[in-house]
Design a protein around this motif. Structure first.
Motif, mmCIF file in Angstrom:
data_model
loop_
_atom_site.group_PDB
_atom_site.id
_atom_site.type_symbol
_atom_site.label_atom_id
_atom_site.label_comp_id
_atom_site.label_asym_id
_atom_site.label_seq_id
_atom_site.Cartn_x
_atom_site.Cartn_y
_atom_site.Cartn_z
ATOM 1 N N ILE A 93 0.730 -1.415 0.080
ATOM 2 C CA ILE A 93 -0.121 -0.354 0.224
ATOM 3 C C ILE A 93 1.001 1.383 0.348
ATOM 4 O O ILE A 93 0.819 2.534 -1.069
ATOM 5 C CB ILE A 93 -0.504 -0.352 1.297
ATOM 6 C CG1 ILE A 93 -2.038 -0.872 0.707
ATOM 7 C CG2 ILE A 93 -1.572 0.990 1.129
ATOM 8 C CD1 ILE A 93 -2.580 -1.114 2.491
ATOM 9 N N GLY A 94 1.722 0.934 0.728
ATOM 10 C CA GLY A 94 2.740 2.230 0.507
ATOM 11 C C GLY A 94 3.189 2.676 -0.445
ATOM 12 O O GLY A 94 4.115 3.974 -0.471
ATOM 13 N N GLN A 95 3.901 1.650 -1.481
ATOM 14 C CA GLN A 95 4.662 1.235 -2.335
ATOM 15 C C GLN A 95 3.615 2.211 -3.569
ATOM 16 O O GLN A 95 4.581 2.794 -4.435
ATOM 17 C CB GLN A 95 4.607 0.004 -2.758
ATOM 18 C CG GLN A 95 6.495 -0.034 -3.643
ATOM 19 C CD GLN A 95 6.488 -1.714 -3.647
ATOM 20 O OE1 GLN A 95 7.120 -2.010 -2.548
ATOM 21 N NE2 GLN A 95 5.813 -2.252 -4.908
ATOM 22 N N LYS A 96 2.269 1.340 -3.416
ATOM 23 C CA LYS A 96 1.674 2.888 -4.650
ATOM 24 C C LYS A 96 0.946 3.824 -4.424
ATOM 25 O O LYS A 96 0.164 4.161 -4.661
ATOM 26 C CB LYS A 96 0.413 0.873 -4.673
ATOM 27 C CG LYS A 96 1.290 0.191 -5.401
ATOM 28 C CD LYS A 96 -0.339 -1.072 -5.147
ATOM 29 C CE LYS A 96 0.655 -2.351 -6.005
ATOM 30 N NZ LYS A 96 -1.012 -3.107 -6.509
ATOM 31 N N GLN A 97 1.516 4.158 -2.724
ATOM 32 C CA GLN A 97 1.186 5.428 -2.226
ATOM 33 C C GLN A 97 -0.149 5.677 -2.281
ATOM 34 O O GLN A 97 -1.454 6.865 -3.383
ATOM 35 C CB GLN A 97 1.603 6.364 -3.357
ATOM 36 C CG GLN A 97 3.618 6.630 -4.125
ATOM 37 C CD GLN A 97 3.705 8.078 -4.410
ATOM 38 O OE1 GLN A 97 2.946 8.456 -5.275
ATOM 39 N NE2 GLN A 97 4.603 8.085 -4.688
ATOM 40 N N LEU A 98 -1.082 4.976 -1.148
ATOM 41 C CA LEU A 98 -2.441 4.104 -1.232
ATOM 42 C C LEU A 98 -2.440 4.248 0.567
ATOM 43 O O LEU A 98 -3.478 4.358 0.697
ATOM 44 C CB LEU A 98 -2.738 3.011 -1.901
ATOM 45 C CG LEU A 98 -3.013 3.215 -3.177
ATOM 46 C CD1 LEU A 98 -3.270 1.638 -3.697
ATOM 47 C CD2 LEU A 98 -3.751 3.830 -3.767
ATOM 48 N N THR A 99 -1.414 4.623 1.182
ATOM 49 C CA THR A 99 -1.330 4.743 2.555
ATOM 50 C C THR A 99 -2.471 6.168 2.988
ATOM 51 O O THR A 99 -2.909 5.165 3.738
ATOM 52 C CB THR A 99 -0.511 5.614 3.381
ATOM 53 O OG1 THR A 99 1.221 4.581 2.529
ATOM 54 C CG2 THR A 99 -0.289 5.135 4.652
#
Length: 399
Positions: free
Chosen positions: A348-354
């Motif tokens: 989720i963080g890698q996809k900037q979805l946090t």
């Protein structure tokens, strides 16, 4: 039960969290890097007179031993259980550095505990017997419901056998839980019980509640056509030396289209391997590549096991859909106790979805921590969200 102060419960213009029901745990929260101050700040937000027990989820930056002592001083006479974590799920969603205390109200919860130590090795028969004895000694309240939580050393490599032994001993009592973690260090995890820290251990918490509950367990992966057979393994170490007759890391890297030297937790999060159990696929997460080119796993592995490379679906849509649970009367939960794999948070963080993921967790009243593995109804899994949704008692809903 009181939650965190208004100054700390809403940030960045987020909408207020829905009002908690009377069965919702009180929340204590501190982002201090000092153990004594963190314990003091978080404990001050809890109404000890209304609490039955407290679950504590500890961030990696806090010294666990000092924190355990400080919590015992701040909450004398109140049972405190928990573990180190790879992140916390607070009233604001995902966090990395927050001490999270959940104070379960005495009007709606009772508990009994048993420390299981050591885990390496342990006797399946003895653990099953101890779990059965604990359940028998724990007086049953009329019309109250039972479940069990397990917090286990996430580096013990024993969770598969442990949860199976507990499920056998507790029979019809469902078991949910998470493996203790230490961010992405994979060095040492800790189990907390009443001011004492334990390594190579697990804590069984048997709970009774007048709330209705429903177990949750989901991931966001589908199988692909890429198959791998474990042709050489060291099962007791969860090591795979060869896949399809080739060095394990090289074969996995070939299938995911990555150089071996680029393999990382981020790559493993995006390209998990799945194991089929009847019609259901479970994730067998890869922890790391060893110096010898083997793959170290976070779940049981064995020679001859057939693995399938997974591909992800939309993680936010899956999260929203699976958390949108209701009880028989169509009511949403008062809260969801969540055990969420660190690899999911990493993706989720890698996809900037946090931020949007945190909003979904906040809206669905999820509280919990990020784990090195999850336990769901007798099975140890990875890269999965496991949770317990608690609903208001039927009698209250009929009043």
């Amino acid at each position: 039960m009181r939650g965190p102060s208004s100054a700390s419960s809403v940030r960045d213009g987020a909408a207020p969290r829905p009002d908690p029901g009377p069965g919702t745990p009180g929340v204590g929260l501190s982002r201090s890097a000092d153990p004594a101050r963190a314990a003091s700040e978080a404990a001050a937000q809890i109404d000890r007179t209304q609490a039955r027990f407290v679950l504590a989820f500890i961030p990696d930056r806090l010294a666990c031993a000092s924190l355990a002592e400080a919590l015992a001083q701040q909450l004398p006479g109140l049972p405190v259980f928990g573990c180190s974590s790879a992140g916390q799920i607070t009233p604001e969603g995902y966090e990395d550095d927050a001490l999270l205390l959940l104070a379960f109200p005495r009007a709606h919860f009772r508990c009994a505990t048993r420390l299981i130590r050591p885990l390496s090795p342990f006797s399946i028969e003895e653990v099953s017997t101890e779990a059965r004895r604990l359940a028998a000694q724990f007086a049953h309240s009329a019309r109250w419901n039972r479940l069990a939580l397990i917090f286990a050393d996430g580096l013990s490599k024993q969770e598969d056998l442990l949860v199976a032994a507990l499920a056998a001993g507790l029979e019809d009592v469902p078991v949910f839980g998470g493996s203790a973690a230490d961010a992405l260090r994979f060095r040492e995890t800790a189990i907390l019980q009443d001011g004492a820290l334990h390594r190579d251990a697990a804590l069984l918490v048997l709970i009774e509640t007048d709330l209705e509950f429903r177990g949750l367990g989901f991931d966001h992966f589908l199988p692909t056509e890429h198959l791998m057979v474990v042709t050489e393994a060291v099962p007791e170490e969860r090591l795979v030396l060869e896949l399809n007759g080739a060095p394990a890391a090289e074969e996995y890297a070939r299938l995911v289209g990555s150089p071996v030297e680029a393999l990382s937790p981020q790559v493993f999060a995006e390209h998990p391997v799945l194991v089929r159990n009847n019609s259901i696929y479970h994730v067998r997460a890869i922890q790391k590549v060893t110096e010898t080119g083997a793959l170290s796993f976070l779940s049981a592995i064995d020679d001859g096991l057939l693995l399938t490379l997974g591909r992800g679906r939309e993680i936010l849509r899956t999260l929203e859909d699976e958390l949108a649970v209701t009880d028989a009367a169509g009511r949403g939960p008062e809260f969801i106790l969540g055990f969420d794999c660190f690899l999911r948070k990493l993706e989720i963080g890698q996809k900037q979805l946090t931020a949007p993921a945190s909003e979904i967790l906040r809206r669905h009243r999820v509280l919990g921590f990020n784990t090195y593995g999850e336990q769901h109804c007798g099975v140890h899994v990875n890269q999965t969200f496991v949770g317990v949704a608690f609903f208001e008692p039927r009698t209250r809903g009929l009043a």
